[in-house]
Design a protein around this motif. Structure first.
Motif, PDB file in Angstrom:
ATOM      1  N   GLU A 133       0.831  -1.196   0.000  1.00  0.00           N
ATOM      2  CA  GLU A 133       0.000   0.000   0.000  1.00  0.00           C
ATOM      3  C   GLU A 133       0.865   1.245   0.000  1.00  0.00           C
ATOM      4  O   GLU A 133       2.002   1.222   0.497  1.00  0.00           O
ATOM      5  N   ALA A 134       0.340   2.289  -0.548  1.00  0.00           N
ATOM      6  CA  ALA A 134       1.071   3.559  -0.540  1.00  0.00           C
ATOM      7  C   ALA A 134       1.420   3.938   0.893  1.00  0.00           C
ATOM      8  O   ALA A 134       0.611   3.772   1.810  1.00  0.00           O
ATOM      9  N   GLY A 135       2.646   4.425   1.047  1.00  0.00           N
ATOM     10  CA  GLY A 135       3.121   4.816   2.362  1.00  0.00           C
ATOM     11  C   GLY A 135       3.887   3.742   3.097  1.00  0.00           C
ATOM     12  O   GLY A 135       4.572   4.026   4.091  1.00  0.00           O
ATOM     13  N   ALA A 136       3.800   2.521   2.619  1.00  0.00           N
ATOM     14  CA  ALA A 136       4.497   1.407   3.266  1.00  0.00           C
ATOM     15  C   ALA A 136       5.982   1.411   2.905  1.00  0.00           C
ATOM     16  O   ALA A 136       6.445   2.191   2.068  1.00  0.00           O
ATOM     17  N   SER A 137       6.714   0.519   3.557  1.00  0.00           N
ATOM     18  CA  SER A 137       8.134   0.328   3.278  1.00  0.00           C
ATOM     19  C   SER A 137       8.360  -1.073   2.759  1.00  0.00           C
ATOM     20  O   SER A 137       7.618  -1.997   3.094  1.00  0.00           O
ATOM     21  N   LEU A 138       9.404  -1.218   1.962  1.00  0.00           N
ATOM     22  CA  LEU A 138       9.728  -2.518   1.375  1.00  0.00           C
ATOM     23  C   LEU A 138      11.224  -2.599   1.179  1.00  0.00           C
ATOM     24  O   LEU A 138      11.855  -1.628   0.750  1.00  0.00           O
ATOM     25  N   SER A 139      11.763  -3.753   1.497  1.00  0.00           N
ATOM     26  CA  SER A 139      13.189  -3.962   1.296  1.00  0.00           C
ATOM     27  C   SER A 139      13.414  -5.002   0.222  1.00  0.00           C
ATOM     28  O   SER A 139      12.864  -6.100   0.294  1.00  0.00           O
ATOM     29  N   LEU A 140      14.191  -4.672  -0.764  1.00  0.00           N
ATOM     30  CA  LEU A 140      14.588  -5.611  -1.805  1.00  0.00           C
ATOM     31  C   LEU A 140      16.013  -6.070  -1.536  1.00  0.00           C
ATOM     32  O   LEU A 140      16.849  -5.292  -1.084  1.00  0.00           O
ATOM     33  N   SER A 141      16.260  -7.329  -1.851  1.00  0.00           N
ATOM     34  CA  SER A 141      17.601  -7.884  -1.735  1.00  0.00           C
ATOM     35  C   SER A 141      18.065  -8.385  -3.084  1.00  0.00           C
ATOM     36  O   SER A 141      17.246  -8.785  -3.915  1.00  0.00           O
ATOM     37  N   CYS A 142      19.352  -8.370  -3.270  1.00  0.00           N
ATOM     38  CA  CYS A 142      19.956  -8.908  -4.482  1.00  0.00           C
ATOM     39  C   CYS A 142      21.059  -9.867  -4.045  1.00  0.00           C
ATOM     40  O   CYS A 142      22.033  -9.447  -3.410  1.00  0.00           O
ATOM     41  N   ALA A 143      20.873 -11.131  -4.359  1.00  0.00           N
ATOM     42  CA  ALA A 143      21.844 -12.150  -3.991  1.00  0.00           C
ATOM     43  C   ALA A 143      22.691 -12.494  -5.201  1.00  0.00           C
ATOM     44  O   ALA A 143      22.152 -12.842  -6.257  1.00  0.00           O
ATOM     45  N   ALA A 144      23.997 -12.406  -5.046  1.00  0.00           N
ATOM     46  CA  ALA A 144      24.917 -12.725  -6.127  1.00  0.00           C
ATOM     47  C   ALA A 144      25.548 -14.092  -5.912  1.00  0.00           C
ATOM     48  O   ALA A 144      25.838 -14.480  -4.776  1.00  0.00           O
ATOM     49  N   SER A 145      25.767 -14.803  -7.001  1.00  0.00           N
ATOM     50  CA  SER A 145      26.432 -16.094  -6.945  1.00  0.00           C
ATOM     51  C   SER A 145      27.302 -16.257  -8.172  1.00  0.00           C
ATOM     52  O   SER A 145      27.182 -15.505  -9.138  1.00  0.00           O
ATOM     53  N   GLY A 146      28.190 -17.240  -8.108  1.00  0.00           N
ATOM     54  CA  GLY A 146      29.067 -17.495  -9.241  1.00  0.00           C
ATOM     55  C   GLY A 146      30.271 -16.582  -9.295  1.00  0.00           C
ATOM     56  O   GLY A 146      31.019 -16.621 -10.274  1.00  0.00           O
ATOM     57  N   GLY A 147      30.449 -15.776  -8.288  1.00  0.00           N
ATOM     58  CA  GLY A 147      31.587 -14.872  -8.236  1.00  0.00           C
ATOM     59  C   GLY A 147      31.322 -13.777  -7.229  1.00  0.00           C
ATOM     60  O   GLY A 147      30.178 -13.553  -6.829  1.00  0.00           O
ATOM     61  N   SER A 148      32.384 -13.122  -6.822  1.00  0.00           N
ATOM     62  CA  SER A 148      32.253 -12.055  -5.840  1.00  0.00           C
ATOM     63  C   SER A 148      31.906 -10.734  -6.507  1.00  0.00           C
ATOM     64  O   SER A 148      32.438 -10.398  -7.562  1.00  0.00           O
ATOM     65  N   ILE A 149      31.009  -9.974  -5.886  1.00  0.00           N
ATOM     66  CA  ILE A 149      30.654  -8.641  -6.385  1.00  0.00           C
ATOM     67  C   ILE A 149      31.436  -7.557  -5.661  1.00  0.00           C
ATOM     68  O   ILE A 149      31.172  -6.372  -5.852  1.00  0.00           O
ATOM     69  N   SER A 150      32.419  -7.946  -4.854  1.00  0.00           N
ATOM     70  CA  SER A 150      33.094  -6.973  -4.008  1.00  0.00           C
ATOM     71  C   SER A 150      33.832  -5.891  -4.796  1.00  0.00           C
ATOM     72  O   SER A 150      34.073  -4.805  -4.286  1.00  0.00           O
ATOM     73  N   MET A 151      34.195  -6.189  -6.029  1.00  0.00           N
ATOM     74  CA  MET A 151      34.909  -5.211  -6.847  1.00  0.00           C
ATOM     75  C   MET A 151      33.996  -4.537  -7.873  1.00  0.00           C
ATOM     76  O   MET A 151      34.470  -3.829  -8.755  1.00  0.00           O
ATOM     77  N   TYR A 152      32.703  -4.758  -7.751  1.00  0.00           N
ATOM     78  CA  TYR A 152      31.754  -4.207  -8.710  1.00  0.00           C
ATOM     79  C   TYR A 152      30.962  -3.059  -8.104  1.00  0.00           C
ATOM     80  O   TYR A 152      30.580  -3.089  -6.934  1.00  0.00           O
TER      81      TYR A 152
END
Length: 123
Positions: free
Chosen positions: A12-31
């Motif tokens: 609903e309008a006014g609410a909060s939502l958290s999205l996550s992005c899970a990476a696999s197959g390699g590290s995203i630490s340098m991206y």
């Protein structure tokens, strides 16, 4: 590197939502990482970006002050916290990774993309 977005839904309008992005197959630490969205009938647009160490974040004007982007390189995860959701936030949200350390506003500079997760905000 494979990216999977999690956390979309109907809110609903006014609410909060958290999205996550899970990476696999390699590290995203340098991206640099970013979130984009695409609403029906519209072009994909940039939402938020974060540098490889998390020290630099930047946002599209319509979400500035409402959204927060963060990352946990140890967990290979990126997050988008969305607050005070509005119906115009309705879109498919995509996580993306770029070899540009500081990230980018431009989708064409991203090398890896997730499949997207639907966020729908009702008024």
């Amino acid at each position: 590197v494979q990216l999977v977005e999690l956390g979309g839904g109907l809110m609903e309008a006014g609410a909060s939502l958290s999205l996550s992005c899970a990476a696999s197959g390699g590290s995203i630490s340098m991206y640099g990482m970013g979130w984009f969205r695409q609403a029906p009938g519209k072009d994909r647009e940039f939402v938020a970006g974060i540098g490889w160490r998390g020290e630099k974040t930047y946002f599209e004007d319509s979400v500035k002050g409402r959204d927060t982007i963060s990352r946990d390189n140890d967990k290979n995860m990126v997050y988008l916290q969305m607050n005070n959701l509005k119906p115009e936030d309705t879109a498919v949200y995509y996580c993306a990774g770029t070899r540009k350390y500081i990230g980018s506003y431009y989708g064409y500079e991203y090398d890896y993309w997730g499949q997207g997760t639907q966020v729908t905000v009702s008024s």
